[in-house]
Motif scaffolding. Structure first.
Motif, PDB file in Angstrom:
ATOM      1  N   CYS A  75       0.976  -1.420   0.237  1.00 18.19           N
ATOM      2  CA  CYS A  75       0.109   0.045   0.165  1.00 18.19           C
ATOM      3  C   CYS A  75       0.643   1.383  -0.083  1.00 18.19           C
ATOM      4  CB  CYS A  75      -0.984  -0.005   1.339  1.00 18.19           C
ATOM      5  SG  CYS A  75      -2.069  -1.269   1.325  1.00 18.19           S
ATOM      6  N   VAL A  76       2.071   1.188  -0.287  1.00 15.87           N
ATOM      7  CA  VAL A  76       2.920   2.362  -0.362  1.00 15.87           C
ATOM      8  C   VAL A  76       2.914   3.291   0.893  1.00 15.87           C
ATOM      9  CG1 VAL A  76       3.723   1.938  -2.802  1.00 15.87           C
ATOM     10  CG2 VAL A  76       1.778   3.394  -2.024  1.00 15.87           C
ATOM     11  N   ASN A  77       2.674   2.620   1.997  1.00 13.51           N
ATOM     12  CA  ASN A  77       2.398   3.303   3.390  1.00 13.51           C
ATOM     13  C   ASN A  77       3.868   4.004   3.902  1.00 13.51           C
ATOM     14  OD1 ASN A  77       1.903   4.189   6.040  1.00 13.51           O
ATOM     15  ND2 ASN A  77      -0.278   3.545   5.255  1.00 13.51           N
ATOM     16  N   GLY A  78       4.527   3.009   4.509  1.00 11.20           N
ATOM     17  CA  GLY A  78       5.753   3.242   5.049  1.00 11.20           C
ATOM     18  C   GLY A  78       5.659   3.272   6.628  1.00 11.20           C
ATOM     19  N   ASN A 190       7.629   5.510  -5.669  1.00  9.47           N
ATOM     20  CA  ASN A 190       6.414   5.247  -5.187  1.00  9.47           C
ATOM     21  C   ASN A 190       5.753   5.654  -3.884  1.00  9.47           C
ATOM     22  OD1 ASN A 190       6.350   2.843  -7.277  1.00  9.47           O
ATOM     23  ND2 ASN A 190       8.148   2.598  -6.509  1.00  9.47           N
ATOM     24  N   ASN A 191       6.471   6.765  -3.296  1.00  3.95           N
ATOM     25  CA  ASN A 191       5.923   7.592  -2.268  1.00  3.95           C
ATOM     26  C   ASN A 191       5.566   6.515  -1.060  1.00  3.95           C
ATOM     27  OD1 ASN A 191       5.170  10.551  -2.202  1.00  3.95           O
ATOM     28  ND2 ASN A 191       4.597   9.795  -4.252  1.00  3.95           N
ATOM     29  N   ALA A 192       6.597   5.570  -0.797  1.00  5.93           N
ATOM     30  CA  ALA A 192       6.462   4.390  -0.074  1.00  5.93           C
ATOM     31  C   ALA A 192       6.897   5.007   1.447  1.00  5.93           C
ATOM     32  CB  ALA A 192       7.094   3.208  -0.369  1.00  5.93           C
ATOM     33  N   GLY A 193       8.106   5.594   1.391  1.00  8.80           N
ATOM     34  CA  GLY A 193       8.642   6.221   2.624  1.00  8.80           C
ATOM     35  C   GLY A 193       9.577   5.232   3.706  1.00  8.80           C
ATOM     36  N   ARG A 293       2.666  15.018   1.441  1.00  9.62           N
ATOM     37  CA  ARG A 293       1.885  14.740   0.166  1.00  9.62           C
ATOM     38  C   ARG A 293       2.191  13.211  -0.261  1.00  9.62           C
ATOM     39  NH1 ARG A 293       0.441  17.573   0.474  1.00  9.62           N
ATOM     40  NH2 ARG A 293       1.571  19.603   0.202  1.00  9.62           N
ATOM     41  N   SER A 294       2.150  12.285   0.762  1.00  8.66           N
ATOM     42  CA  SER A 294       2.083  10.983   0.900  1.00  8.66           C
ATOM     43  C   SER A 294       3.332  10.166   0.848  1.00  8.66           C
ATOM     44  CB  SER A 294       1.420  10.254  -0.142  1.00  8.66           C
ATOM     45  OG  SER A 294       0.084  10.708  -0.003  1.00  8.66           O
ATOM     46  N   SER A 295       4.627  10.972   0.941  1.00  7.79           N
ATOM     47  CA  SER A 295       5.960  10.387   0.667  1.00  7.79           C
ATOM     48  C   SER A 295       6.402   9.681   2.062  1.00  7.79           C
ATOM     49  CB  SER A 295       6.997  11.532   0.431  1.00  7.79           C
ATOM     50  OG  SER A 295       8.084  11.396   1.345  1.00  7.79           O
ATOM     51  N   GLY A 296       6.169  10.193   3.068  1.00  6.14           N
ATOM     52  CA  GLY A 296       6.496   9.712   4.523  1.00  6.14           C
ATOM     53  C   GLY A 296       7.956   9.493   4.741  1.00  6.14           C
ATOM     54  N   PHE A 297       8.909  10.021   4.128  1.00  5.31           N
ATOM     55  CA  PHE A 297      10.183  10.031   4.588  1.00  5.31           C
ATOM     56  C   PHE A 297      10.332  11.306   5.731  1.00  5.31           C
ATOM     57  CE2 PHE A 297      11.546   8.131   0.222  1.00  5.31           C
ATOM     58  CZ  PHE A 297      12.363   7.295   0.751  1.00  5.31           C
ATOM     59  N   SER A 408      -4.021   7.885   4.893  1.00  5.63           N
ATOM     60  CA  SER A 408      -3.487   8.697   3.624  1.00  5.63           C
ATOM     61  C   SER A 408      -2.264   7.870   2.988  1.00  5.63           C
ATOM     62  CB  SER A 408      -3.157   9.928   4.210  1.00  5.63           C
ATOM     63  OG  SER A 408      -1.899  10.071   4.889  1.00  5.63           O
ATOM     64  N   THR A 409      -1.879   6.849   3.589  1.00  9.20           N
ATOM     65  CA  THR A 409      -0.878   6.098   2.909  1.00  9.20           C
ATOM     66  C   THR A 409       0.575   6.948   3.021  1.00  9.20           C
ATOM     67  OG1 THR A 409      -0.506   6.741   0.596  1.00  9.20           O
ATOM     68  CG2 THR A 409      -2.289   4.984   1.143  1.00  9.20           C
ATOM     69  N   THR A 410       0.581   7.709   3.970  1.00  6.24           N
ATOM     70  CA  THR A 410       1.844   8.644   4.149  1.00  6.24           C
ATOM     71  C   THR A 410       3.024   7.986   4.796  1.00  6.24           C
ATOM     72  OG1 THR A 410       0.420  10.577   4.250  1.00  6.24           O
ATOM     73  CG2 THR A 410       2.660  11.042   4.858  1.00  6.24           C
ATOM     74  N   GLY A 411       2.591   7.419   5.927  1.00  7.35           N
ATOM     75  CA  GLY A 411       3.511   6.651   6.685  1.00  7.35           C
ATOM     76  C   GLY A 411       4.656   7.366   7.881  1.00  7.35           C
TER      77      GLY A 411
HETATM   78  K     K Z   1       3.986   6.750   1.862  1.00  9.44           K
END
Ligand code: K
Ligand code: K
Lengths: 465, 465
Positions: A75-78, A190-193, A293-297, A408-411
């Protein structure tokens, strides 16, 4: 096995595959198909990650942690319950990386294709947007475009890998640097973080190359399929589709606002900006203002930020990235439509418009349904987490942050994820799944039949406000 | 002064009044008129309350505290920075009580009349609803109905005063009991939540008479003008207007949900339900589950409740009471319309309907504008309060609770109000004002001209969700 046997086997395998595809096509709507594919991929990933071979110490991390991590990756959450860099073996990390690429880029292209090619219920309007953005009308054309998108993505990822390898080789040697560059490029686009450092990218808070590369990757991934292809084909603002203009304008405003507000706020916070010089502060504000904006790093510790900044991040995460991209949330485009509709009502206007184009009432109704159901999910999850994580303790902001980040799959996390109870892990896992599919897809997937009432009722009035 | 002089004076006073009314009628829209009347009343009240004579110790409470209290009273909010029972003299308390009656019942009738009689911009649809509910088409008829409403209100208040006087006379004597009964009946019917005990009604947590009387008063006041008159005239569910049905159904669900959830949750909390027997617990859950519908009284300490319950109260306060009543929030009717619109989209339906009546798209658009702008106000106020109330301290839940309570005119507090900084007091004062007028009234009052674009744009599409 002789040649004849082999041919027979190949032929039967092919027949079985065709049968499955036909079955899926006839029995399931695109949203159902997407949901089931996600579900299966998560369990396959979880089984791999629960292997002892996936852990650095040779002991399985357990099914719940594996399921959590697999859901977070697909789910590219992180969000992570175990440290990616130290707990997983290289094999485990590669499994995570593949899941990220499949869950992000794979679904960005395949997911849209499935929805378009098999699209009946929700497909029509999406198809219109995509066809407008890409000047393509045939199924073949759309497949070609998806390949185009994959190539663009790979090109960006390769360039980023090159830059990051060069940046990191002096610290860890070429081989290790290339591996780290690959992992973090895939994770960023992939904005997974997911990061291999336990403090994410905090060591590079003021590093121009790392900041610029990672930020560029997650912004492009977050803009989404349609906008990126649209930009590459048209190369002119005037010719862009309405969807692209709305996404670009909305994102632009949120990036600038996030940067300015975090810079102004955190400058008062000795726990985050205290040891940083002005250059590092600017980079940190730029990075941390874009990452919701969902990246999560993260390059500064989220848990040490001001309450005001943390709350601001919650709002930004909830809005999220663009539709059809690797990010989540209610989506920038949804948010812009809602704001335009609100302004229109306040002005007593009769049509909702942007860039000299009218936005239809059914589009606004969809946006309304998305924001209402998303709010309901986030609030419900936050309520459940206040119960599961010790209901006599007050850590409300952490809980609201965690719920929004998962949905929000931000992580990003204020630190609650690693302390979650087993029940809390299950709640967050389900939330990540629901958040990635989005309320609309999920509702359409779970809906039984169309309950369209054929009776035309007389209109009546209800006071509002 | 002889008779002739007096007649001349009377005549000039009358002419001046007519001139003012005409000026107002011509120069101002109803929303502007309502805003200015509220504004003036607040300042008049603040001046009275800042008199030394209004304090029990003969020293002025200061203009800021007086302004806060006057706003809270006129806006029937109930948040207090100084203890009503001990800090104010009887004169001060009577001033507060008059402000509550004027701000609540006065505006419930006069405000609606102003909007209807002078109504151009927002009047039309409201007029339709009210005319439907009351079977009245003339201005005269509406004035008569307002008088009808005032009489109903007074009847309920008188009955309550009687009951409470009898209940309290043994503790404090007939005179004192009658005064306390009067004050709390006015405060309850108008959903103001001002109490003369520093712990609100906590002493009566299990008292059937106090609980039933106060709850009945604030529920009737919260249903609003139209619904109450509708109920009194039709006395049959089938004949009620759509608006009344929506309000009654929505309120009913929220009352039951609030009661059940608080009972189940707080049973785990030794700090609130620990010393109470089962009967007291049921009364407390009933009372505290209804009070977020803008009443603002409390029988258990809000600050000691579970985080989950506190968060639940925030959500319930935000939804609030019904339009045209003494309560606030986005309003139950608005909320029901939003939920119906969301369900309709998920079901792929083509018309939003309730009770075999269609709800128009413009009604949904108004509801959307109300919820978006209300969310924006509450989130902005919460952000500002995290800054004004010591930005390095974490009291996020208190701050979010305070912002929602101020906006929704509920007046419950986790304890932050009495500790507010001067800047915080100003922020909350403005929020109470904005919340009572409501975003729509305020937007229409502040709007310059209608910006209706005459260009009919071509429809275009934006992806959603
Ligand atoms: K993410
Ligand atoms: K109140």
């Amino acid at each position: 096995m002789n040649g004849n046997d082999r041919r027979t086997l190949h032929s039967s395998v092919f027949r079985v595959l065709v049968a499955i595809v036909n079955l899926l096509k006839n029995k399931m709507s695109p949203p159902q198909l997407i949901m089931i594919i996600f579900f299966c991929l998560i369990w396959i990933g979880a089984l791999f990650l629960s292997l002892p071979y996936s852990s650095s110490n040779g002991e399985s991390i357990g099914l719940l942690n594996a399921l959590f991590t697999a859901t977070s990756a697909i789910c590219v959450n992180g969000l992570v319950v175990v440290d990616t860099g130290s707990v997983f073996s290289t094999f485990g990390q590669v499994v995570i990386m593949i899941m990220i690429q499949v869950g992000g880029l794979g679904f960005m292209t395949l997911g849209v294709m499935v929805a378009i090619l098999l699209g009946k219920k929700i497909g029509l309007k999406q198809r219109l947007v995509i066809q407008q953005a890409t000047h393509s009308t045939s199924a073949q054309g759309l497949v070609k475009l998806s390949i185009y998108m994959v190539l663009i993505a790979f090109a960006f990822e390769m360039l980023a890998i090159l830059l990051l390898t060069v940046r990191w080789h002096s610290e860890m040697g070429w081989g290790q640097a290339a591996y780290y560059a690959l992992f973090h490029s895939v994770s960023a686009f992939n904005n997974a973080g997911f990061a291999l450092w336990s403090d994410s990218l905090s060591s590079f808070v003021g590093d121009p190359i790392v900041n610029m590369t990672i930020v560029a990757l997650f912004i492009i991934g977050g803009l989404g399929y349609i906008v990126v292809v649209d930009l590459f084909r048209k190369r002119s603002w005037r010719k862009l589709s309405l969807h692209s203009k709305v996404v670009l304008l909305g994102s632009g405003i949120l990036y600038v606002a996030g940067f300015l507000l975090l810079f102004l706020l955190e400058s008062w916070n000795p726990a985050t900006f205290g040891d940083l010089n002005i250059g590092e502060r600017l980079w940190a504000a730029l990075f941390q203002g874009s990452t919701p904006r969902s990246s999560g790093f993260n390059t500064i510790d989220i848990g040490s930020m001001l309450t005001t900044s943390q709350f601001l991040l919650i709002i930004l995460m909830f809005i999220g990235a663009a539709s059809g991209g690797t990010g989540g949330g209610i989506k920038i485009n949804t948010f812009v439509v809602l704001v335009l509709a609100t302004i229109n009502t306040f002005r007593g206007g009769s049509q909702i418009h942007a860039f000299k184009r009218k936005i239809g009432v059914d589009t606004v109704m969809r946006a309304l349904a998305v924001v209402m159901s998303s709010l309901a999910v986030v609030l419900l999850v936050a309520l459940l987490l206040t119960l599961s994580e010790g209901m006599l303790e007050d850590h409300f902001l952490e809980v609201l942050f965690e719920a929004t980040s998962a949905f929000s799959t931000t992580g990003l996390s204020m630190g609650l994820t690693s302390e979650l109870s087993p029940l809390g892990k299950i709640i967050v896992t389900v939330t990540m799944f629901v958040g990635r599919l989005g309320p609309l897809t999920l509702a359409f997937a779970l809906a039984q039949k169309k309950h369209t009432s054929k009776i035309g009722y007389a209109e009546d009035h209800v006071l509002i406000g």
